[in-house]
Design an enzyme around this catalytic site. Sequence first.
Site, PDB file in Angstrom:
ATOM      1  N   HIS A 109       0.938  -1.317  -0.113  1.00 46.32           N
ATOM      2  CA  HIS A 109      -0.111   0.121  -0.106  1.00 46.32           C
ATOM      3  C   HIS A 109       1.074   1.280   0.103  1.00 46.32           C
ATOM      4  O   HIS A 109       2.185   1.101   0.397  1.00 46.32           O
ATOM      5  CB  HIS A 109      -0.887   0.141   1.083  1.00 46.32           C
ATOM      6  CG  HIS A 109      -1.910  -0.975   0.988  1.00 46.32           C
ATOM      7  ND1 HIS A 109      -2.866  -1.149   1.927  1.00 46.32           N
ATOM      8  CD2 HIS A 109      -2.205  -1.922   0.164  1.00 46.32           C
ATOM      9  CE1 HIS A 109      -3.713  -2.012   1.721  1.00 46.32           C
ATOM     10  NE2 HIS A 109      -3.252  -2.735   0.582  1.00 46.32           N
ATOM     11  N   GLU A 115       0.993   3.747   1.876  1.00 42.07           N
ATOM     12  CA  GLU A 115       1.347   4.431   2.991  1.00 42.07           C
ATOM     13  C   GLU A 115       2.642   3.533   3.529  1.00 42.07           C
ATOM     14  O   GLU A 115       3.688   4.054   4.206  1.00 42.07           O
ATOM     15  CB  GLU A 115       0.306   4.154   4.374  1.00 42.07           C
ATOM     16  CG  GLU A 115      -0.943   4.596   4.047  1.00 42.07           C
ATOM     17  CD  GLU A 115      -2.072   4.140   3.051  1.00 42.07           C
ATOM     18  OE1 GLU A 115      -1.754   3.378   2.255  1.00 42.07           O
ATOM     19  OE2 GLU A 115      -3.301   4.067   3.330  1.00 42.07           O
ATOM     20  N   CYS A 124      -5.778   1.539   5.657  1.00 46.66           N
ATOM     21  CA  CYS A 124      -6.282   0.202   5.889  1.00 46.66           C
ATOM     22  C   CYS A 124      -5.853  -0.191   7.488  1.00 46.66           C
ATOM     23  O   CYS A 124      -5.270   0.307   7.771  1.00 46.66           O
ATOM     24  CB  CYS A 124      -6.070  -0.950   5.118  1.00 46.66           C
ATOM     25  SG  CYS A 124      -4.366  -1.503   5.171  1.00 46.66           S
ATOM     26  N   CYS A 137      -1.869  -0.888   7.341  1.00 50.55           N
ATOM     27  CA  CYS A 137      -1.173   0.337   7.391  1.00 50.55           C
ATOM     28  C   CYS A 137      -1.225   1.068   8.679  1.00 50.55           C
ATOM     29  O   CYS A 137      -0.424   1.797   8.963  1.00 50.55           O
ATOM     30  CB  CYS A 137      -1.539   1.418   6.233  1.00 50.55           C
ATOM     31  SG  CYS A 137      -0.993   0.478   4.680  1.00 50.55           S
TER      32      CYS A 137
HETATM   33  N1  LIG Z   1      -5.120   3.345   2.280  1.00 52.41           N
HETATM   34  C1  LIG Z   1      -5.170   2.336   1.064  1.00 52.41           C
HETATM   35  C2  LIG Z   1      -5.981   1.666   0.782  1.00 52.41           C
HETATM   36  C3  LIG Z   1      -5.805   0.675  -0.565  1.00 52.41           C
HETATM   37  N2  LIG Z   1      -4.632   1.123  -0.883  1.00 52.41           N
HETATM   38  C4  LIG Z   1      -4.546  -0.053  -2.250  1.00 52.41           C
HETATM   39  C5  LIG Z   1      -4.356  -1.364  -2.240  1.00 52.41           C
HETATM   40  C6  LIG Z   1      -4.932  -1.866  -3.679  1.00 52.41           C
HETATM   41  O1  LIG Z   1      -4.008  -1.698  -4.413  1.00 52.41           O
HETATM   42  C7  LIG Z   1      -5.792  -0.761  -3.952  1.00 52.41           C
HETATM   43  C8  LIG Z   1      -7.247  -0.804  -3.541  1.00 52.41           C
HETATM   44  O2  LIG Z   1      -7.736  -1.675  -4.574  1.00 52.41           O
HETATM   45  P1  LIG Z   1      -9.396  -1.890  -4.501  1.00 52.41           P
HETATM   46  O3  LIG Z   1      -9.979  -2.980  -3.596  1.00 52.41           O
HETATM   47  O4  LIG Z   1     -10.217  -0.593  -4.251  1.00 52.41           O
HETATM   48  O5  LIG Z   1      -9.676  -2.525  -6.181  1.00 52.41           O
HETATM   49  O6  LIG Z   1      -5.512   0.317  -3.156  1.00 52.41           O
HETATM   50  C9  LIG Z   1      -3.605   1.843  -0.615  1.00 52.41           C
HETATM   51  O7  LIG Z   1      -2.592   1.618  -1.168  1.00 52.41           O
HETATM   52  N3  LIG Z   1      -3.905   2.302   0.331  1.00 52.41           N
HETATM   53 ZN   LIG Z   2      -3.145  -0.132   3.898  1.00 53.87          ZN
END
Ligand SMILES: Nc1ccn([C@H]2C[C@H](O)[C@@H](COP(=O)(O)O)O2)c(=O)n1
Ligand SMILES: [Zn+2]
Length: 160
Positions: A78, A80, A104, A107
């Site tokens: 992710h 973060e 999430c 993170c």
């Molecule tokens: N705070 C966050 C939340 C999610 N991510 C990333 C992880 C995945 O690459 C994407 C989420 O995919 P989705 O389930 O919306 O198709 O975003 C992050 O980097 N930071």
């Molecule tokens: Zn995360």
Amino acid sequence: MDKRTDYISWDEYFMGVAHLAALRSKDPNTQVGCCIVSEDNKILSIGYNGFPKGCSDDEFPWRREGDPYDTKYFYTTHSELNAILNYRGGSLEGAKLYVSLFPCNECAKAIIQCGIRTVVYDCDKYDGTPSVRASKRMMNAAGVRYYKYQKTGRNIEISV
Ligand SMILES: Nc1ccn([C@H]2C[C@H](O)[C@@H](COP(=O)(O)O)O2)c(=O)n1
Ligand SMILES: [Zn+2]
């Protein structure tokens, strides 16, 4: 001659950098960017979501559904966590983290444990999911302050 008055705020600047970083993401569904700054507003680190080094963007799966082994969720780092791991300067104690999507639970653990004290987020599209509920629960317990970025409505455009 008087100074300019229409310069961008710190929050616009750092959230703008987070959104710019998100443009580097190869994730076809959700691109996330993150910018970590010191208490005195110096940029310390930047990250976006993607696969770890050596894990090819063209070979690893971007699917969201099916056998978990064949979805992106087992492999993406992710934004973060990438920003935290990209930092080479020592301690992040007291730092602020700007992110285009609410962190999430995984993170949140890293944010808390590395001493980040403030999270500024933009989108919260997964609000209410177990992951984001757990994230907010942990940040509340640990005293990490978080607030939603207040859009100014200003259109920040750059042409490169
Ligand atoms: N705070 C966050 C939340 C999610 N991510 C990333 C992880 C995945 O690459 C994407 C989420 O995919 P989705 O389930 O919306 O198709 O975003 C992050 O980097 N930071
Ligand atoms: Zn995360």
